[in-house]
Design a protein around this motif. Structure first.
Motif, PDB file in Angstrom:
ATOM      1  N   VAL A 185      -9.644   7.616  -4.888  1.00  0.00           N
ATOM      2  CA  VAL A 185      -9.500   6.904  -6.156  1.00  0.00           C
ATOM      3  C   VAL A 185     -10.816   6.228  -6.556  1.00  0.00           C
ATOM      4  CG1 VAL A 185      -8.306   4.957  -7.254  1.00  0.00           C
ATOM      5  CG2 VAL A 185      -7.006   6.624  -5.913  1.00  0.00           C
ATOM      6  N   ALA A 186     -11.621   5.849  -5.568  1.00  0.00           N
ATOM      7  CA  ALA A 186     -12.890   5.163  -5.859  1.00  0.00           C
ATOM      8  C   ALA A 186     -13.845   5.996  -6.710  1.00  0.00           C
ATOM      9  CB  ALA A 186     -13.577   4.777  -4.546  1.00  0.00           C
ATOM     10  N   ALA A 188      -2.548   7.165  -9.262  1.00  0.00           N
ATOM     11  CA  ALA A 188      -2.619   6.619  -7.904  1.00  0.00           C
ATOM     12  C   ALA A 188      -3.206   5.209  -7.903  1.00  0.00           C
ATOM     13  CB  ALA A 188      -3.448   7.540  -7.008  1.00  0.00           C
ATOM     14  N   GLU A 189      -4.193   4.976  -8.770  1.00  0.00           N
ATOM     15  CA  GLU A 189      -4.794   3.643  -8.855  1.00  0.00           C
ATOM     16  C   GLU A 189      -3.739   2.618  -9.271  1.00  0.00           C
ATOM     17  OE1 GLU A 189      -6.849   0.139 -10.124  1.00  0.00           O
ATOM     18  OE2 GLU A 189      -5.647   1.410 -11.464  1.00  0.00           O
ATOM     19  N   SER A 190      -2.850   3.017 -10.183  1.00  0.00           N
ATOM     20  CA  SER A 190      -1.801   2.095 -10.627  1.00  0.00           C
ATOM     21  C   SER A 190      -0.797   1.802  -9.517  1.00  0.00           C
ATOM     22  CB  SER A 190      -1.073   2.677 -11.846  1.00  0.00           C
ATOM     23  OG  SER A 190      -0.190   3.738 -11.469  1.00  0.00           O
ATOM     24  N   LEU A 191      -0.727   2.679  -8.519  1.00  0.00           N
ATOM     25  CA  LEU A 191       0.178   2.492  -7.380  1.00  0.00           C
ATOM     26  C   LEU A 191      -0.481   1.710  -6.248  1.00  0.00           C
ATOM     27  CD1 LEU A 191       1.572   6.147  -7.075  1.00  0.00           C
ATOM     28  CD2 LEU A 191       2.678   4.215  -8.216  1.00  0.00           C
ATOM     29  N   MET A 203       0.852  -1.210   0.000  1.00  0.00           N
ATOM     30  CA  MET A 203       0.000   0.000   0.000  1.00  0.00           C
ATOM     31  C   MET A 203       0.878   1.246   0.000  1.00  0.00           C
ATOM     32  SD  MET A 203      -2.876   1.486   0.073  1.00  0.00           S
ATOM     33  CE  MET A 203      -3.321   3.188   0.327  1.00  0.00           C
ATOM     34  N   THR A 204       0.612   2.124  -0.951  1.00  0.00           N
ATOM     35  CA  THR A 204       1.360   3.371  -1.067  1.00  0.00           C
ATOM     36  C   THR A 204       0.864   4.372  -0.030  1.00  0.00           C
ATOM     37  OG1 THR A 204       1.425   2.937  -3.434  1.00  0.00           O
ATOM     38  CG2 THR A 204       2.076   5.109  -2.746  1.00  0.00           C
ATOM     39  N   ASP A 205       1.720   5.289   0.349  1.00  0.00           N
ATOM     40  CA  ASP A 205       1.287   6.399   1.192  1.00  0.00           C
ATOM     41  C   ASP A 205       0.357   7.296   0.366  1.00  0.00           C
ATOM     42  OD1 ASP A 205       3.167   8.647   3.391  1.00  0.00           O
ATOM     43  OD2 ASP A 205       1.053   8.161   3.285  1.00  0.00           O
ATOM     44  N   LEU A 206       0.071   8.490   0.840  1.00  0.00           N
ATOM     45  CA  LEU A 206      -0.857   9.385   0.150  1.00  0.00           C
ATOM     46  C   LEU A 206      -0.123  10.150  -0.952  1.00  0.00           C
ATOM     47  CD1 LEU A 206      -3.764  10.528   0.267  1.00  0.00           C
ATOM     48  CD2 LEU A 206      -2.901  12.275   1.827  1.00  0.00           C
ATOM     49  N   PRO A 207      -0.358   9.833  -2.228  1.00  0.00           N
ATOM     50  CA  PRO A 207       0.337  10.549  -3.294  1.00  0.00           C
ATOM     51  C   PRO A 207      -0.116  12.009  -3.382  1.00  0.00           C
ATOM     52  CG  PRO A 207      -0.522   8.434  -4.081  1.00  0.00           C
ATOM     53  CD  PRO A 207      -1.155   8.698  -2.750  1.00  0.00           C
ATOM     54  N   GLY A 208       0.812  12.862  -3.792  1.00  0.00           N
ATOM     55  CA  GLY A 208       0.530  14.284  -3.979  1.00  0.00           C
ATOM     56  C   GLY A 208       0.695  14.671  -5.439  1.00  0.00           C
ATOM     57  N   ALA A 237       3.566  11.270  -0.402  1.00  0.00           N
ATOM     58  CA  ALA A 237       4.528  10.478  -1.154  1.00  0.00           C
ATOM     59  C   ALA A 237       3.800   9.345  -1.865  1.00  0.00           C
ATOM     60  CB  ALA A 237       5.599   9.903  -0.222  1.00  0.00           C
ATOM     61  N   PRO A 238       4.176   9.107  -3.137  1.00  0.00           N
ATOM     62  CA  PRO A 238       5.096   9.890  -3.954  1.00  0.00           C
ATOM     63  C   PRO A 238       4.436  11.168  -4.461  1.00  0.00           C
ATOM     64  CG  PRO A 238       4.181   8.079  -5.223  1.00  0.00           C
ATOM     65  CD  PRO A 238       3.647   7.918  -3.830  1.00  0.00           C
ATOM     66  N   VAL A 239       5.224  12.023  -5.109  1.00  0.00           N
ATOM     67  CA  VAL A 239       4.738  13.291  -5.659  1.00  0.00           C
ATOM     68  C   VAL A 239       4.894  13.260  -7.177  1.00  0.00           C
ATOM     69  CG1 VAL A 239       5.189  15.790  -5.796  1.00  0.00           C
ATOM     70  CG2 VAL A 239       5.218  14.617  -3.578  1.00  0.00           C
TER      71      VAL A 239
END
Length: 201
Positions: A145-146, A87-90, A1-6, A45-47
């Protein structure tokens, strides 16, 4: 699970600035994008940067450059959608967006947006104007993302105004103080560059 992308929304045409990329303009010896990245990176992250045209002009920042998936530059919501698709791809569940021309946005923006999220997971930033009226800043938001397929359908249907879509989904509001100045002050004109340099000084 990725952190919160910016996602840094840098897709505007900067017509009031004479064209070109506002994010590459300098304020007090530092580019706007450098200042925005420095504020966003500790929170997200990531940005990535959302911009259209040749991505090579942003190569030295070392960040992914996401172009709109829809033609004819339909506005900031297209940048939000590009960020949501990335973000969905991450495997991320949401993104935070900021504008590339706003060098003083709050250092706790992401945390406050998360705390203010409505039932759908959406939230927008807001601050009082000079008369004390609360003003939304729809390019500063938390976007789940939903909702990306719903957003894509709305854009395909001609929707362009951010708050029409966010209101439909019950977006929460994260309120920020405007003292000593509005943290969402954005640089649109050469005069705004002078104002920003005074604020930095």
């Amino acid at each position: 699970m990725t952190d919160l992308p910016g996602i840094i929304l840098a897709g505007g045409r900067a017509t009031r600035m004479g064209g070109g990329d506002k994010g590459l303009r300098e304020i007090a010896g530092e580019r706007l994008l450098d200042r925005v990245i420095a504020r966003l990176a500790p929170q997200c992250a990531p940005v990535a940067i959302n911009a259209n045209g040749d991505p090579a002009r942003f190569a030295e920042f070392g960040l992914p450059v996401l172009s709109d998936s829809l033609p004819d530059h339909p506005g900031p919501l297209a940048g939000v959608l590009a960020g949501l698709d990335w973000a969905e791809s991450l495997g991320a569940e949401a993104i935070v967006t900021v504008a590339a021309d706003t060098p003083f946005f709050p250092s706790d923006l992401a945390a406050r947006l998360r705390a203010a999220a409505g039932p759908s997971g959406l939230a927008l930033a807001a601050s009082p104007d000079a008369e004390g009226r609360l003003r939304q800043h729809p390019t500063f938001g938390l976007w789940p993302v939903a909702l990306r397929d719903d957003l894509r359908a709305a854009l395909d249907g001609g929707l362009r105004k951010i708050v029409l879509w966010t209101d439909r989904h019950g977006a929460g509001t994260a309120e920020f103080a405007s003292d000593p100045f509005d943290p969402f002050f954005n640089v649109n004109t050469p005069e705004d560059i002078e104002t920003a340099e005074r604020l930095i000084a």
